[in-house]
Design a protein around this motif. Sequence first.
Motif, PDB file in Angstrom:
ATOM      1  N   THR A 124      24.649  21.356  -0.522  1.00 23.24           N
ATOM      2  CA  THR A 124      24.969  22.332   0.339  1.00 23.24           C
ATOM      3  C   THR A 124      25.428  21.843   1.666  1.00 23.24           C
ATOM      4  O   THR A 124      25.582  22.483   2.547  1.00 23.24           O
ATOM      5  CB  THR A 124      23.594  23.030   0.632  1.00 23.24           C
ATOM      6  OG1 THR A 124      22.549  21.893   0.926  1.00 23.24           O
ATOM      7  CG2 THR A 124      22.952  23.780  -0.676  1.00 23.24           C
ATOM      8  N   ASN A 125      25.378  20.492   2.023  1.00 20.16           N
ATOM      9  CA  ASN A 125      25.899  19.901   3.252  1.00 20.16           C
ATOM     10  C   ASN A 125      26.961  18.549   2.992  1.00 20.16           C
ATOM     11  O   ASN A 125      26.493  18.038   1.950  1.00 20.16           O
ATOM     12  CB  ASN A 125      24.719  19.403   4.287  1.00 20.16           C
ATOM     13  CG  ASN A 125      24.000  20.281   4.574  1.00 20.16           C
ATOM     14  OD1 ASN A 125      24.165  20.895   5.778  1.00 20.16           O
ATOM     15  ND2 ASN A 125      22.840  20.672   4.050  1.00 20.16           N
ATOM     16  N   ILE A 133      29.986  20.086   7.447  1.00 24.63           N
ATOM     17  CA  ILE A 133      30.042  21.242   6.660  1.00 24.63           C
ATOM     18  C   ILE A 133      28.567  21.680   6.127  1.00 24.63           C
ATOM     19  O   ILE A 133      28.238  21.170   5.155  1.00 24.63           O
ATOM     20  CB  ILE A 133      31.154  21.475   5.855  1.00 24.63           C
ATOM     21  CG1 ILE A 133      32.291  20.605   6.536  1.00 24.63           C
ATOM     22  CG2 ILE A 133      31.355  22.791   5.453  1.00 24.63           C
ATOM     23  CD1 ILE A 133      33.432  20.379   5.308  1.00 24.63           C
ATOM     24  N   LEU A 135      27.415  24.466   3.971  1.00 22.13           N
ATOM     25  CA  LEU A 135      28.038  25.477   3.084  1.00 22.13           C
ATOM     26  C   LEU A 135      27.238  26.801   3.044  1.00 22.13           C
ATOM     27  O   LEU A 135      27.969  27.741   2.924  1.00 22.13           O
ATOM     28  CB  LEU A 135      28.072  24.843   1.671  1.00 22.13           C
ATOM     29  CG  LEU A 135      29.306  23.574   1.677  1.00 22.13           C
ATOM     30  CD1 LEU A 135      29.197  22.917   0.341  1.00 22.13           C
ATOM     31  CD2 LEU A 135      30.772  24.103   1.965  1.00 22.13           C
ATOM     32  N   ARG A 138      27.359  28.463   6.305  1.00 25.29           N
ATOM     33  CA  ARG A 138      28.690  28.596   6.598  1.00 25.29           C
ATOM     34  C   ARG A 138      29.176  28.013   8.224  1.00 25.29           C
ATOM     35  O   ARG A 138      29.798  28.744   8.722  1.00 25.29           O
ATOM     36  CB  ARG A 138      29.224  29.982   6.360  1.00 25.29           C
ATOM     37  CG  ARG A 138      28.949  30.561   4.904  1.00 25.29           C
ATOM     38  CD  ARG A 138      29.385  31.790   4.679  1.00 25.29           C
ATOM     39  NE  ARG A 138      30.430  32.410   4.977  1.00 25.29           N
ATOM     40  CZ  ARG A 138      31.545  32.007   4.150  1.00 25.29           C
ATOM     41  NH1 ARG A 138      31.783  31.279   3.195  1.00 25.29           N
ATOM     42  NH2 ARG A 138      32.753  32.337   4.767  1.00 25.29           N
ATOM     43  N   VAL A 140      30.383  24.801  10.677  1.00 23.69           N
ATOM     44  CA  VAL A 140      31.201  23.777  10.693  1.00 23.69           C
ATOM     45  C   VAL A 140      31.029  22.984  12.287  1.00 23.69           C
ATOM     46  O   VAL A 140      31.194  23.803  13.115  1.00 23.69           O
ATOM     47  CB  VAL A 140      32.764  23.852  10.197  1.00 23.69           C
ATOM     48  CG1 VAL A 140      33.497  22.425  10.223  1.00 23.69           C
ATOM     49  CG2 VAL A 140      32.506  24.646   9.018  1.00 23.69           C
ATOM     50  N   PHE A 154      37.687  28.848   6.086  1.00 24.75           N
ATOM     51  CA  PHE A 154      36.386  28.145   5.681  1.00 24.75           C
ATOM     52  C   PHE A 154      36.599  27.952   4.218  1.00 24.75           C
ATOM     53  O   PHE A 154      36.091  26.845   3.615  1.00 24.75           O
ATOM     54  CB  PHE A 154      35.219  29.215   6.035  1.00 24.75           C
ATOM     55  CG  PHE A 154      33.911  28.465   5.544  1.00 24.75           C
ATOM     56  CD1 PHE A 154      33.244  27.386   6.328  1.00 24.75           C
ATOM     57  CD2 PHE A 154      33.506  28.489   4.359  1.00 24.75           C
ATOM     58  CE1 PHE A 154      32.188  26.711   6.286  1.00 24.75           C
ATOM     59  CE2 PHE A 154      32.281  27.848   3.875  1.00 24.75           C
ATOM     60  CZ  PHE A 154      31.628  26.791   4.842  1.00 24.75           C
ATOM     61  N   ALA A 155      36.919  28.963   3.471  1.00 27.67           N
ATOM     62  CA  ALA A 155      37.095  28.578   1.766  1.00 27.67           C
ATOM     63  C   ALA A 155      38.238  27.499   1.491  1.00 27.67           C
ATOM     64  O   ALA A 155      37.945  26.605   0.670  1.00 27.67           O
ATOM     65  CB  ALA A 155      37.738  29.938   1.255  1.00 27.67           C
ATOM     66  N   GLU A 158      36.280  24.359   2.166  1.00 26.13           N
ATOM     67  CA  GLU A 158      35.161  24.098   1.194  1.00 26.13           C
ATOM     68  C   GLU A 158      35.885  23.395   0.009  1.00 26.13           C
ATOM     69  O   GLU A 158      35.455  22.600  -0.521  1.00 26.13           O
ATOM     70  CB  GLU A 158      34.377  25.276   0.966  1.00 26.13           C
ATOM     71  CG  GLU A 158      33.453  25.124  -0.093  1.00 26.13           C
ATOM     72  CD  GLU A 158      32.627  26.302  -0.426  1.00 26.13           C
ATOM     73  OE1 GLU A 158      32.665  27.420   0.271  1.00 26.13           O
ATOM     74  OE2 GLU A 158      31.940  26.083  -1.433  1.00 26.13           O
ATOM     75  N   ARG A 162      34.751  19.916  -1.078  1.00 25.25           N
ATOM     76  CA  ARG A 162      34.251  19.537  -2.426  1.00 25.25           C
ATOM     77  C   ARG A 162      34.858  18.415  -3.153  1.00 25.25           C
ATOM     78  O   ARG A 162      34.323  17.769  -4.159  1.00 25.25           O
ATOM     79  CB  ARG A 162      33.938  20.812  -3.056  1.00 25.25           C
ATOM     80  CG  ARG A 162      32.926  21.532  -2.517  1.00 25.25           C
ATOM     81  CD  ARG A 162      32.774  22.657  -3.612  1.00 25.25           C
ATOM     82  NE  ARG A 162      31.757  23.913  -2.863  1.00 25.25           N
ATOM     83  CZ  ARG A 162      30.431  23.732  -3.045  1.00 25.25           C
ATOM     84  NH1 ARG A 162      29.778  22.654  -3.710  1.00 25.25           N
ATOM     85  NH2 ARG A 162      29.478  24.594  -2.473  1.00 25.25           N
TER      86      ARG A 162
END
Length: 223
Positions: A124-125, A133, A135, A138, A140, A154-155, A158, A162
Amino acid sequence: MKILVIEDELKTREYLKQGLSEQGYVVDTAADGIDGLHLAANIGYDVIILDIMLPGMDGISLLKSLRPSVKTPVIMLTAKDALNSRLEAFNCGADDYLIKPFSFLELLARLQVITQRGRSKEETNIYIGDLHIDLLARRVTRGKRRIDLTAKEFALLEVLARRRAQIVSKTVITELVWDICFDTNTNVVEATIKRLRAKLDQDGEPKLLHTIRGMGYVLELRS
Ligand code: CA
């Protein structure tokens, strides 16, 4: 996060598409059961929102055709008095249901529960150098600097984060960040990368977002 909305009522469909897109989800829509089944079976979604009363093929039959091979979580939308179809939906492998008319906030809450369930072990981070980030929130930050991003930026971040230190191609980015109606001939990906880079990498900071010519993009701290 990619969501498929299968709903024949134009108003509800557009309302969901707009609302969920604003939350940063990538949303495809189908207006009948046949198109819906085709998309659901062929494209990897994180969640499917499925109306029961649909032209072409009803939601229950659609769900029966998907299970057990497609395990994507499904939230059913049901009419108030359709208790039988609700029970049938659970028996056929639905994960949750909402009774129409439903509140958008409630749908968001259910979505969060379902997606957490699937990714409880996922991070999640994410930390890359001094970039952090969060997540879930949301949010940053880079060092002490807060970075404000649009939903699409943001998408995109991400997706890259990832897969950090891996080259991510434009095709993969397009598929994960934009919906199926996206016109791949435009330079929207490049433009979004450019805006994201301008926000992430400011003067004097080590660059994190790199372009690999002819291959794609990579997010990493290079020593
Ligand atoms: Ca309907």
